[in-house]
Design a protein around this motif. Structure first.
Motif, PDB file in Angstrom:
ATOM      1  N   LYS A 243       0.808  -1.222   0.000  1.00 64.72           N
ATOM      2  CA  LYS A 243       0.000   0.000   0.000  1.00 64.72           C
ATOM      3  C   LYS A 243       0.839   1.270   0.000  1.00 64.72           C
ATOM      4  N   THR A 244       2.166   1.113   0.011  1.00 70.71           N
ATOM      5  CA  THR A 244       3.049   2.280   0.069  1.00 70.71           C
ATOM      6  C   THR A 244       4.107   2.194  -1.022  1.00 70.71           C
ATOM      7  N   VAL A 245       4.385   3.338  -1.651  1.00 69.77           N
ATOM      8  CA  VAL A 245       5.489   3.440  -2.617  1.00 69.77           C
ATOM      9  C   VAL A 245       6.353   4.615  -2.181  1.00 69.77           C
ATOM     10  N   GLU A 246       7.646   4.401  -2.139  1.00 71.76           N
ATOM     11  CA  GLU A 246       8.576   5.478  -1.759  1.00 71.76           C
ATOM     12  C   GLU A 246       9.298   5.986  -3.005  1.00 71.76           C
ATOM     13  N   VAL A 247       9.371   7.313  -3.136  1.00 71.83           N
ATOM     14  CA  VAL A 247      10.082   7.941  -4.255  1.00 71.83           C
ATOM     15  C   VAL A 247      11.023   8.991  -3.685  1.00 71.83           C
ATOM     16  N   ASN A 248      12.301   8.865  -3.983  1.00 70.85           N
ATOM     17  CA  ASN A 248      13.275   9.869  -3.560  1.00 70.85           C
ATOM     18  C   ASN A 248      14.029  10.373  -4.778  1.00 70.85           C
ATOM     19  N   ILE A 249      14.163  11.694  -4.903  1.00 69.18           N
ATOM     20  CA  ILE A 249      14.970  12.273  -5.987  1.00 69.18           C
ATOM     21  C   ILE A 249      15.956  13.235  -5.355  1.00 69.18           C
ATOM     22  N   ARG A 250      17.230  12.934  -5.519  1.00 72.36           N
ATOM     23  CA  ARG A 250      18.291  13.774  -4.952  1.00 72.36           C
ATOM     24  C   ARG A 250      19.387  13.946  -5.994  1.00 72.36           C
ATOM     25  N   GLU A 251      19.660  15.204  -6.337  1.00 70.89           N
ATOM     26  CA  GLU A 251      20.741  15.538  -7.274  1.00 70.89           C
ATOM     27  C   GLU A 251      20.670  14.696  -8.549  1.00 70.89           C
ATOM     28  N   GLY A 252      19.480  14.585  -9.082  1.00 73.58           N
ATOM     29  CA  GLY A 252      19.311  13.897 -10.369  1.00 73.58           C
ATOM     30  C   GLY A 252      19.216  12.391 -10.282  1.00 73.58           C
ATOM     31  N   GLU A 253      19.403  11.815  -9.093  1.00 71.14           N
ATOM     32  CA  GLU A 253      19.297  10.353  -8.939  1.00 71.14           C
ATOM     33  C   GLU A 253      17.925  10.005  -8.355  1.00 71.14           C
TER      34      GLU A 253
ATOM     35  N   ASN B 175      10.226  12.176  -1.245  1.00 68.44           N
ATOM     36  CA  ASN B 175      11.242  12.934  -0.498  1.00 68.44           C
ATOM     37  C   ASN B 175      10.797  13.197   0.942  1.00 68.44           C
ATOM     38  N   GLY B 176      10.217  12.157   1.551  1.00 70.06           N
ATOM     39  CA  GLY B 176       9.836  12.224   2.968  1.00 70.06           C
ATOM     40  C   GLY B 176       8.452  12.764   3.236  1.00 70.06           C
ATOM     41  N   GLU B 177       7.749  13.286   2.205  1.00 69.43           N
ATOM     42  CA  GLU B 177       6.408  13.843   2.408  1.00 69.43           C
ATOM     43  C   GLU B 177       5.348  12.871   1.911  1.00 69.43           C
ATOM     44  N   LYS B 178       4.273  12.674   2.707  1.00 68.84           N
ATOM     45  CA  LYS B 178       3.227  11.702   2.353  1.00 68.84           C
ATOM     46  C   LYS B 178       2.153  12.320   1.463  1.00 68.84           C
ATOM     47  N   TYR B 179       1.750  11.555   0.438  1.00 67.55           N
ATOM     48  CA  TYR B 179       0.656  11.942  -0.454  1.00 67.55           C
ATOM     49  C   TYR B 179      -0.393  10.846  -0.412  1.00 67.55           C
ATOM     50  N   LEU B 180      -1.652  11.244  -0.188  1.00 61.73           N
ATOM     51  CA  LEU B 180      -2.734  10.263  -0.013  1.00 61.73           C
ATOM     52  C   LEU B 180      -4.054  10.920  -0.391  1.00 61.73           C
ATOM     53  N   SER B 181      -4.921  10.193  -1.098  1.00 64.49           N
ATOM     54  CA  SER B 181      -6.253  10.712  -1.433  1.00 64.49           C
ATOM     55  C   SER B 181      -7.301   9.719  -0.948  1.00 64.49           C
ATOM     56  N   GLU B 182      -8.358  10.251  -0.324  1.00 68.95           N
ATOM     57  CA  GLU B 182      -9.445   9.383   0.145  1.00 68.95           C
ATOM     58  C   GLU B 182     -10.637   9.395  -0.805  1.00 68.95           C
ATOM     59  N   ASN B 183     -10.814  10.513  -1.553  1.00 70.49           N
ATOM     60  CA  ASN B 183     -12.015  10.657  -2.376  1.00 70.49           C
ATOM     61  C   ASN B 183     -11.752  10.658  -3.878  1.00 70.49           C
ATOM     62  N   GLY B 184     -10.607  10.144  -4.287  1.00 70.90           N
ATOM     63  CA  GLY B 184     -10.335   9.957  -5.706  1.00 70.90           C
ATOM     64  C   GLY B 184     -10.467  11.217  -6.543  1.00 70.90           C
ATOM     65  N   LEU B 185     -11.218  11.120  -7.659  1.00 68.82           N
ATOM     66  CA  LEU B 185     -11.317  12.229  -8.610  1.00 68.82           C
ATOM     67  C   LEU B 185     -11.993  13.468  -8.018  1.00 68.82           C
ATOM     68  N   LYS B 186     -12.800  13.263  -6.988  1.00 70.34           N
ATOM     69  CA  LYS B 186     -13.401  14.417  -6.303  1.00 70.34           C
ATOM     70  C   LYS B 186     -12.290  15.285  -5.692  1.00 70.34           C
ATOM     71  N   ASP B 187     -11.297  14.645  -5.094  1.00 68.59           N
ATOM     72  CA  ASP B 187     -10.148  15.379  -4.542  1.00 68.59           C
ATOM     73  C   ASP B 187      -9.358  16.073  -5.653  1.00 68.59           C
ATOM     74  N   LEU B 188      -9.228  15.399  -6.793  1.00 67.28           N
ATOM     75  CA  LEU B 188      -8.490  15.985  -7.915  1.00 67.28           C
ATOM     76  C   LEU B 188      -9.106  17.328  -8.304  1.00 67.28           C
ATOM     77  N   LEU B 189     -10.434  17.363  -8.482  1.00 65.58           N
ATOM     78  CA  LEU B 189     -11.081  18.625  -8.851  1.00 65.58           C
ATOM     79  C   LEU B 189     -10.973  19.650  -7.729  1.00 65.58           C
ATOM     80  N   SER B 190     -11.224  19.216  -6.480  1.00 67.05           N
ATOM     81  CA  SER B 190     -11.150  20.150  -5.334  1.00 67.05           C
ATOM     82  C   SER B 190      -9.798  20.848  -5.272  1.00 67.05           C
ATOM     83  N   ASN B 191      -8.723  20.100  -5.554  1.00 67.37           N
ATOM     84  CA  ASN B 191      -7.373  20.643  -5.400  1.00 67.37           C
ATOM     85  C   ASN B 191      -6.869  21.388  -6.634  1.00 67.37           C
TER      86      ASN B 191
END
Length: 626
Positions: free
Chosen positions: A63-73, A202-218
């Motif tokens: 249920k979790t994916v980690e993505v880190n980008i530092r100095e092009g890596e 990069n250490g910050e969590k991203y999560l959506s509970e309401n799917g496309l409704k959140d997409l439009l809201s944001n």
């Protein structure tokens, strides 16, 4: 003698997988670019690897994916099932190898061609893959697609899943960078389409509970007329509202989690179904444009083995949901007819707001129709001998030409600047639109001004965006002005025009500012073009204090021979982006509204012009420092 006699078996070359990807990267990842545009190759590399991690989540693994980008890596870690250890090397280095060919395992996946991870591997300076499963791990390392280290399988206490680390090849993606706003937008889209998934970037969590409704809201900048209508069904999700200020319609469309920025059969079917459903609900034959006026919507569908019109999967070409299913058009139409109709019957207040909105759009359209007709006739006449536009041969809406992603329209001011760009441009992919002076400040004006103002009308016609972005003719719209106060003002006026009337052009990442060098530093052997004081100082240190320094006061001072360096493969573009914190209304009011003390203070701070030091003063200072 026939030239055919020189054509024999020796002319036939068979490339291995990595050679072919490196020789023809555009076939696999679209354009290369340097990361200044959201469709540049470095983001496609990132997306290809994240897609694989998302597919694991979709299959119920991790249920979790980690993505880190530092100095092009880049590092991407999922907690899915892990690649079968015996196939780790093959999966990232053998074309047509992968689990997604087994449609039972990945019925509605995006990455069905088995190319993604291989393309990333081949186009990376360094690529490492690690898989963990059943208490064991396997690691392999590559350089430019060549296997350099193949570790044996070892015992491991790590959590199961796959970890990939790669660094794009700088010789392919020159001077590349990852713009965090583009990466965040991509990550948010993954979260909207997969409620319950957490991505840690990069250490910050991203999560959506309401799917496309959140997409439009944001993502909606202007106030909305009514609460977001959110409809869900098997293999389809729709969110829909109307913007208070924007008159154009705007769509976010997705297929199997892939953001189809160019739309396709599903988006066309949705627009058609919306019109049909509302006509039937109100029992009136409204004009389609009045129904779609100011619509902001998102649609996501799942299709078995989708067919896209390009390798980068930005436009859906499939007509059917799957081998035994209905057409996409029928599927979406039936869903909307049932679900949107039911919603409007249950929510009479929203139904009434939409009805009044359609009537208002109809009234405005009729008032504008006379002006539009005159403007179109004028634009048609002007396009036959339009001296404002020096067009190029290929356009962004030429779906079958892979060079379409490089198509660029430079908007310049003055004959000398546009002359230099016109003489040095690539006539296949680069066009030039010349302004005769400062454009009109259209802040607070209605769309009527776009048709009444000849320059704006011709610019709209050149871009082909009157009815939305579907037929946009250039991928990159680049404002090319002098870097002085007048040039800054023209930039602001053009940005105002696009934000006021075509905000989706900015939101979808098509608007840029051209960076041109401020200085030329040269001696008899070398020439360096410098975009900042720091670069100029570095050039002086390298070439010595006897080097000649030229400051470019305006674009017109740069000769066509020199200009070709700044709009060729080393072009530097600054994307115009909307921040999440400020709405379009706030941005326009701040920059183009009345002169409030706050705005005056900002302009004084940011557009301060100071006397440039003389060449001798600079060299003296450099000698003193050393």
């Amino acid at each position: 003698m026939s030239t055919d006699s020189n054509y024999n078996e020796d002319n036939i070359r068979s490339l291995d997988w990595k050679e072919h990807i490196r020789l023809r990267p555009g076939m696999y990842i679209g354009k290369l670019g340097d990361g200044s545009s959201s469709d540049d190759g470095v983001y496609i590399l990132l997306k290809e690897i994240i897609d694989n991690a998302i597919d694991e989540f979709v299959m119920g693994a991790g249920k979790t994916v980690e993505v880190n980008i530092r100095e092009g890596e880049v590092m991407i870690r999922d907690y899915g099932r892990g690649i079968p250890l015996g196939k780790v090397v093959d999966v990232v280095s053998k074309i047509n190898t992968g689990a997604k060919y087994d449609s039972k395992a990945f019925k509605k996946s995006v990455g069905l061609n088995g190319v993604g991870a291989k393309a990333v591997n081949a186009l990376s300076d360094y690529f490492m893959v690690q898989s963990v499963r059943d208490g064991q791990t396997k690691i392999a390392r590559f350089e430019k697609g060549n296997l350099v280290e193949d570790e044996p399988i070892k015992e491991s206490s790590l959590r199961k899943g796959t970890k990939i680390v790669f660094k794009p090849d700088n010789s392919v993606f020159k001077h590349y960078r990852f713009v965090s706003e583009y990466v965040e937008k991509m990550i948010w889209n993954y979260c909207y389409l997969n409620p319950g998934l957490t991505i840690v970037f990069n250490g910050e969590k991203y999560l959506s509970e309401n799917g496309l409704k959140d997409l439009l809201s944001n993502n909606i900048d202007n106030p909305i007329m009514h609460d977001i209508i959110h409809l869900r069904g098997e293999d389809i999700e729709v969110a829909l509202t109307h913007s208070e200020r924007s008159q154009s319609d705007m769509y976010y469309s997705f297929v199997n989690g892939q953001h189809t920025t160019q739309g396709g059969t599903h988006q066309a079917a949705f627009r058609e179904a919306l019109v049909k459903t509302l006509r039937e609900f109100y029992n009136k034959s409204f004009d389609a444009s009045d129904i779609r006026d100011s619509v902001v919507a998102a649609i996501s569908i799942k299709v078995i083995e989708p067919v896209f019109e390009s390798q980068t999967k930005t436009k859906l070409g499939s007509n059917d949901i799957g081998p035994d299913g209905p057409t996409i058009r029928t599927f979406i139409n039936d869903f909307m007819k049932t679900n949107l109709d039911n919603f409007l019957h249950r929510n009479e207040e929203i139904a009434e707001i939409i009805y009044r909105k359609i009537l208002r759009a109809e009234k405005e359209r009729k008032e504008l129709s006379g002006i539009k007709k005159l403007a179109r006739e004028r634009a048609k006449k002007a396009s036959l001998h339009n001296r404002k536009l020096r067009d190029c041969r290929i356009h962004y809406n030429d779906q079958k030409d892979e060079r379409r992603l490089d198509t660029t329209l430079f908007i310049t001011e003055g004959d000398s600047a546009s002359g230099s760009i016109t003489k040095s441009r690539n006539v296949n992919t680069q066009a030039v639109f010349s302004l005769k002076g400062k454009p009109l400040n259209c802040y607070g004006l209605t769309k009527k001004v776009v048709y009444e103002n000849e320059e704006f009308n011709l610019l709209q016609a050149a871009l082909n965006i009157e009815d939305g972005l579907e037929n946009l003719r250039y991928n990159n719209v680049v404002v090319a002005t002098d870097a002085d106060v007048d040039g800054m003002h023209i930039r602001l006026l053009l940005i105002t025009f696009f934000l006021q009337f075509f905000p989706e052009l900015v939101r979808e990442g098509h608007l840029f500012i051209l960076q041109t060098p401020l200085f030329r530093v040269r001696n008899k052997k070398e020439t360096h073009y410098c975009y900042s004081d720091e670069e100029k100082r570095a050039a002086l240190l390298k070439l010595g204090t006897k080097a000649e320094i030229t400051r470019f006061k305006g674009l017109g001072e740069i000769s066509p021979d020199e200009f070709k360096h700044f709009i060729g493969e080393d072009i530097r573009l600054d994307p115009v982006m909307l921040s999440k914190e400020a709405t379009i209304d706030q941005i326009l009011a701040f920059y183009m509204g009345k002169n409030t003390p706050k705005r005056q203070e900002f302009i004084i701070e940011n557009l301060r012009i100071e006397r440039d030091p003389t060449e001798e003063e600079e060299k003296e200072e450099l000698l003193h420092e050393n």
